[in-house]
Design a protein around this motif. Structure first.
Motif, short mmCIF file in Angstrom:
data_model
loop_
_atom_site.label_atom_id
_atom_site.label_comp_id
_atom_site.label_asym_id
_atom_site.label_seq_id
_atom_site.Cartn_x
_atom_site.Cartn_y
_atom_site.Cartn_z
N LYS A 71 -54.78 27.46 -10.82
CA LYS A 71 -53.74 27.21 -9.82
C LYS A 71 -54.15 26.12 -8.83
N PRO A 72 -54.25 24.88 -9.28
CA PRO A 72 -54.63 23.81 -8.36
C PRO A 72 -53.65 23.69 -7.20
N THR A 73 -54.14 23.29 -6.06
CA THR A 73 -53.30 23.23 -4.86
C THR A 73 -52.39 22.01 -4.84
N VAL A 74 -52.49 21.14 -5.83
CA VAL A 74 -51.67 19.94 -5.86
C VAL A 74 -50.18 20.30 -5.86
N LEU A 75 -49.80 21.33 -6.59
CA LEU A 75 -48.40 21.70 -6.69
C LEU A 75 -48.04 22.92 -5.84
N SER A 76 -48.85 23.26 -4.84
CA SER A 76 -48.52 24.36 -3.94
C SER A 76 -47.52 23.90 -2.91
N LEU A 77 -46.53 24.74 -2.65
CA LEU A 77 -45.55 24.43 -1.63
C LEU A 77 -46.11 24.83 -0.26
N PRO A 78 -45.81 24.05 0.78
CA PRO A 78 -46.30 24.41 2.11
C PRO A 78 -45.59 25.66 2.63
N ALA A 79 -46.29 26.42 3.43
CA ALA A 79 -45.71 27.62 4.03
C ALA A 79 -44.79 27.21 5.18
N PRO A 80 -43.71 27.94 5.39
CA PRO A 80 -42.83 27.61 6.51
C PRO A 80 -43.56 27.80 7.84
N ASP A 81 -43.21 26.97 8.82
CA ASP A 81 -43.92 27.03 10.10
C ASP A 81 -43.44 28.17 11.00
N GLY A 82 -42.30 28.74 10.72
CA GLY A 82 -41.82 29.90 11.46
C GLY A 82 -41.15 29.56 12.78
N LYS A 83 -41.00 28.31 13.12
CA LYS A 83 -40.35 27.91 14.36
C LYS A 83 -38.84 28.06 14.22
N SER A 84 -38.19 28.48 15.29
CA SER A 84 -36.74 28.54 15.26
C SER A 84 -36.18 27.14 15.55
N ARG A 85 -35.13 26.80 14.88
CA ARG A 85 -34.54 25.47 15.01
C ARG A 85 -33.18 25.56 15.70
N ARG A 86 -32.86 24.56 16.47
CA ARG A 86 -31.55 24.47 17.12
C ARG A 86 -30.90 23.17 16.71
N ASP A 87 -30.61 23.05 15.44
CA ASP A 87 -29.98 21.84 14.96
C ASP A 87 -28.52 22.12 14.64
N ARG A 88 -27.75 21.05 14.47
CA ARG A 88 -26.32 21.19 14.20
C ARG A 88 -25.90 20.26 13.09
N GLY A 89 -24.69 20.53 12.59
CA GLY A 89 -24.07 19.62 11.65
C GLY A 89 -24.81 19.49 10.33
N ILE A 90 -24.93 18.22 9.89
CA ILE A 90 -25.50 17.93 8.58
C ILE A 90 -26.99 18.30 8.52
N ARG A 91 -27.70 18.19 9.63
CA ARG A 91 -29.12 18.57 9.64
C ARG A 91 -29.29 20.07 9.40
N ARG A 92 -28.41 20.85 10.01
CA ARG A 92 -28.48 22.30 9.81
C ARG A 92 -28.17 22.67 8.36
N VAL A 93 -27.14 22.04 7.79
CA VAL A 93 -26.78 22.30 6.39
C VAL A 93 -27.94 21.92 5.47
N ALA A 94 -28.55 20.76 5.73
CA ALA A 94 -29.67 20.31 4.90
C ALA A 94 -30.85 21.27 5.03
N ARG A 95 -31.16 21.72 6.24
CA ARG A 95 -32.28 22.63 6.45
C ARG A 95 -32.03 23.98 5.78
N LYS A 96 -30.82 24.51 5.92
CA LYS A 96 -30.49 25.80 5.30
C LYS A 96 -30.55 25.70 3.77
N SER A 97 -30.06 24.59 3.24
CA SER A 97 -30.11 24.38 1.78
C SER A 97 -31.55 24.28 1.31
N ARG A 98 -32.37 23.52 2.03
CA ARG A 98 -33.78 23.37 1.66
C ARG A 98 -34.49 24.72 1.69
#
Length: 97
Positions: free
Chosen positions: A27-54
């Protein structure tokens, strides 16, 4: 070393199984996904949609893609070896491989 068509699927299945076991264990770390940072976000519009989709796509993916590839190779290798070994017990006319 030349392999006959009768043993080629068996050799290929063993090679897939070995490669899958190696990838699954290392299990090489090259293809490991980063862990979420756990911070709450206050974004709106297209940024919020993109973040929720991601975040939705990331929750479906394994944490290490190499482990997933390794499992797939193990399943393919075991399947190919099993089919080839069971094919030996079938009549020559009915053999698949």
């Amino acid at each position: 070393m030349e392999h006959s068509p009768r043993t080629s699927p068996l050799v290929a299945g063993i090679a897939l199984l070995g490669a899958g076991l190696l990838l699954y264990q290392v299990k090489p770390t090259v293809l490991s996904l980063p862990a979420p940072d756990g911070k709450s976000r206050r974004d709106r519009g297209i940024r919020r949609v993109a973040r929720k989709s991601r975040d939705g796509v990331a929750s479906l993916m394994p944490s290490n893609l190499t482990g997933s590839i390794g499992r797939s190779l193990i399943i393919m290798g075991l399947g190919l070896v099993t089919i080839r070994l069971l094919d030996r017990f079938v009549n020559e006319e009915d053999a698949l491989y």
